[in-house]
Design a protein around this motif. Structure first.
Motif, PDB file in Angstrom:
ATOM      1  N   UNK A  68       0.412  -0.988  -0.151  1.00 50.36           N
ATOM      2  CA  UNK A  68      -0.079   0.345   0.003  1.00 50.36           C
ATOM      3  C   UNK A  68       1.050   1.167   0.281  1.00 50.36           C
ATOM      4  N   UNK A  69       2.017   1.639   1.130  1.00 49.97           N
ATOM      5  CA  UNK A  69       2.493   2.358   0.842  1.00 49.97           C
ATOM      6  C   UNK A  69       3.739   2.174   0.117  1.00 49.97           C
ATOM      7  N   UNK A  70       5.001   1.501   0.401  1.00 47.07           N
ATOM      8  CA  UNK A  70       5.548   1.518  -0.720  1.00 47.07           C
ATOM      9  C   UNK A  70       5.569   1.195  -2.751  1.00 47.07           C
ATOM     10  N   UNK A  71       4.582   0.561  -2.630  1.00 51.38           N
ATOM     11  CA  UNK A  71       4.599   0.600  -4.141  1.00 51.38           C
ATOM     12  C   UNK A  71       3.364   1.116  -4.661  1.00 51.38           C
ATOM     13  N   UNK A  72       2.012   0.917  -4.325  1.00 46.93           N
ATOM     14  CA  UNK A  72       1.651   2.206  -4.367  1.00 46.93           C
ATOM     15  C   UNK A  72       1.433   3.820  -4.325  1.00 46.93           C
ATOM     16  N   UNK A 285       1.779   2.991  13.528  1.00 47.46           N
ATOM     17  CA  UNK A 285       2.541   4.076  13.546  1.00 47.46           C
ATOM     18  C   UNK A 285       3.857   3.424  13.417  1.00 47.46           C
ATOM     19  N   UNK A 286       4.432   2.444  13.926  1.00 48.08           N
ATOM     20  CA  UNK A 286       5.542   1.524  14.206  1.00 48.08           C
ATOM     21  C   UNK A 286       5.395   0.864  13.019  1.00 48.08           C
ATOM     22  N   UNK A 287       4.101   0.137  11.844  1.00 54.22           N
ATOM     23  CA  UNK A 287       4.301  -0.083  11.103  1.00 54.22           C
ATOM     24  C   UNK A 287       4.831   1.034   9.974  1.00 54.22           C
ATOM     25  N   UNK A 288       3.756   1.914   9.845  1.00 46.49           N
ATOM     26  CA  UNK A 288       4.830   2.698   9.321  1.00 46.49           C
ATOM     27  C   UNK A 288       5.817   3.196   8.907  1.00 46.49           C
ATOM     28  N   UNK A 289       6.676   3.530  10.550  1.00 46.63           N
ATOM     29  CA  UNK A 289       8.085   3.375  10.533  1.00 46.63           C
ATOM     30  C   UNK A 289       9.804   2.916  10.277  1.00 46.63           C
ATOM     31  N   UNK A 290       9.234   1.075   9.817  1.00 41.83           N
ATOM     32  CA  UNK A 290       9.476   0.286   9.484  1.00 41.83           C
ATOM     33  C   UNK A 290       9.744   0.777   8.682  1.00 41.83           C
ATOM     34  N   UNK A 291       9.000   0.791   7.019  1.00 34.32           N
ATOM     35  CA  UNK A 291       8.282   1.187   6.362  1.00 34.32           C
ATOM     36  C   UNK A 291       9.736   1.833   4.758  1.00 34.32           C
ATOM     37  N   UNK A 292       9.737   2.546   6.390  1.00 36.33           N
ATOM     38  CA  UNK A 292      10.034   4.293   5.810  1.00 36.33           C
ATOM     39  C   UNK A 292      11.578   3.752   6.356  1.00 36.33           C
ATOM     40  N   UNK A 293      11.754   3.447   8.071  1.00 36.70           N
ATOM     41  CA  UNK A 293      12.888   3.630   7.550  1.00 36.70           C
ATOM     42  C   UNK A 293      14.116   2.595   7.149  1.00 36.70           C
ATOM     43  N   UNK A 294      13.074   1.435   6.608  1.00 39.14           N
ATOM     44  CA  UNK A 294      14.132   0.151   5.711  1.00 39.14           C
ATOM     45  C   UNK A 294      14.197   0.916   4.569  1.00 39.14           C
ATOM     46  N   UNK A 295      13.401   1.406   4.029  1.00 39.77           N
ATOM     47  CA  UNK A 295      13.259   1.663   2.611  1.00 39.77           C
ATOM     48  C   UNK A 295      12.283   0.966   1.772  1.00 39.77           C
ATOM     49  N   UNK A 296      10.884   2.446   1.120  1.00 40.29           N
ATOM     50  CA  UNK A 296      10.008   1.763   1.143  1.00 40.29           C
ATOM     51  C   UNK A 296      10.242   1.721  -0.168  1.00 40.29           C
ATOM     52  N   UNK A 297       9.204   0.283  -0.968  1.00 40.48           N
ATOM     53  CA  UNK A 297       9.279  -0.260  -2.145  1.00 40.48           C
ATOM     54  C   UNK A 297      10.119  -1.583  -1.934  1.00 40.48           C
ATOM     55  N   UNK A 298      11.138  -1.845  -1.574  1.00 39.44           N
ATOM     56  CA  UNK A 298      11.865  -2.810  -0.966  1.00 39.44           C
ATOM     57  C   UNK A 298      11.225  -3.262  -0.465  1.00 39.44           C
ATOM     58  N   UNK A 299      11.077  -5.088  -0.960  1.00 42.18           N
ATOM     59  CA  UNK A 299      10.880  -5.775   0.313  1.00 42.18           C
ATOM     60  C   UNK A 299      11.692  -6.482   1.022  1.00 42.18           C
ATOM     61  N   UNK A 300      13.657  -6.402   1.066  1.00 39.87           N
ATOM     62  CA  UNK A 300      14.438  -6.758   1.467  1.00 39.87           C
ATOM     63  C   UNK A 300      14.153  -5.617   2.707  1.00 39.87           C
TER      64      UNK A 300
END
Length: 366
Positions: A68-72, A285-300
């Motif tokens: 939802x956040x990283x790809x779309x 909010x922590x779920x969103x933070x994890x995606x932004x911190x790791x790198x949006x759009x990149x699964x690894x």
């Protein structure tokens, strides 16, 4: 580093990946220096395998939210709502203590949970996906809070008392008479999944993560994935080029919701109990933070970000209340130094580089 990895022959990369998967499966049985291994080595009774199972469940959540956040490119702050729907579905339809009292086995409850969360994603997305940016974030935030309040007040969810005795994956007792035509009966109890040992739940979550990642990567390379990326880059330009933006955004919401429901079902099963206190706004909010911190759009990158966000607070639990301060400062420092995330996708990294060059050229021209 990425270029060096790509230069390695493909068979070697496959063997390295396979070795990494084997290591992940063996991780709960490896005594790592400095990390408490057995439950009795930790004052609060939570062992390393329990923490690993929790992180694995959250990784599954993050992979779904990344769709939802990283790809779309849709900012969803209420993803915890889908997580809660999946957890409550398994508890309501599978627990003997539920007022529904269907007592379906886990293998039947999980598809029901996935279907209901997909439907809830469509119901939420149909009227709201015409909004963008902050407005969409506020609406989804409200959805997550509505689900929590409904769970507190509905009789079927048992309010704050919650629902115990959630069925285990290795237990099924079925005796159905289908319309009087034929009878379905099977009964098995392997007694592998127990509340005292979190390792089987970790291994099950790991299998589901691998399956979901392969499915998401396949979608990312398909026409659907390319449409998501086009919408994320510029929705107006994508619409002009013939991409049905509303349709593909709804697809992203539904698929992300389904993965969230699956992870919620696994969470309720591992805990054998579910109540509204498990689904607070901070977790979303922590779920969103994890995606932004790791790198949006990149699964690894998303996997890496989730491990950092949810493991570090557990690792530094001995700091008591100071651990939240240390953790918050660490997040700020990382995001200042790496705004693109720790492991961004190639496309995202190029976007940020282009924006820096544009900013420099604009400053030079001024």
């Amino acid at each position: 580093m990425r270029g060096r990895w790509q230069s390695i022959p493909k068979p070697v990369r496959l063997l390295a990946g396979l070795a990494g998967v084997v290591l992940l499966f063996a991780l709960p049985n490896i005594a790592i220096p400095g990390i408490p291994f057995r439950t009795d080595e930790i004052p609060n009774g939570i062992g390393f395998s329990f923490v690993l199972s929790t992180i694995a469940i959250y990784v599954l959540v993050a992979v779904g939210l990344n769709v939802v956040v990283g790809m779309a490119g849709l900012l969803d702050l209420g993803y915890i709502g889908f997580y809660a729907v999946g957890a409550y579905t398994v508890a309501i339809f599978g627990s003997p203590d539920s007022i529904v009292a269907t007592k379906y086995p886990w293998l039947i409850c999980v598809p029901i949970a996935i279907a209901l969360t997909m439907v809830s994603g469509v119901i939420l997305g149909t009227p709201t996906l015409r909004l963008r940016g902050d407005y969409l974030a506020i609406v989804t935030l409200g959805f997550g809070e509505i689900i929590r309040l409904v769970a507190v007040n509905l009789r079927v969810t048992n309010g704050q008392r919650g629902i115990p005795s959630v069925p285990a994956p290795d237990e099924a007792h079925v005796d159905w008479n289908v319309f009087g035509w034929f009878r379905i009966k099977f009964d098995f109890d392997l007694d592998i999944f127990t509340p005292m040992d979190a390792r089987p739940y970790y291994w099950l979550a790991l299998v589901l993560i691998i399956v979901v990642i392969l499915a998401v990567r396949s979608m990312e390379r398909s026409r659907v994935g390319r449409s998501w990326l086009a919408i994320r880059e510029d929705e107006d330009a994508a619409s002009i080029m013939g991409v049905e933006s509303f349709k593909f955004k709804l697809w992203a919401f539904a698929i992300g919701a389904a993965i969230g429901g699956l992870s919620g079902a696994l969470f309720a099963t591992r805990n054998v109990f579910v109540n509204s206190g498990n689904f607070n706004l901070l977790l979303s909010v922590m779920f969103v933070a994890a995606i932004v911190l790791g790198g949006q759009g990149n699964i690894l990158g998303v996997v890496l970000g989730t491990v950092i966000v949810f493991y570090l607070p557990e690792r530094f639990r001995f700091l008591s209340t100071k651990r939240e301060l240390v953790f918050g400062l660490a997040l700020i420092v990382i995001m200042v130094l790496r705004p693109q995330g720790l492991w961004p996708s190639r496309r995202r990294a190029r976007e940020l580089q282009d924006r820096k060059l544009e900013a420099k050229e604009a400053a030079a021209g001024a």
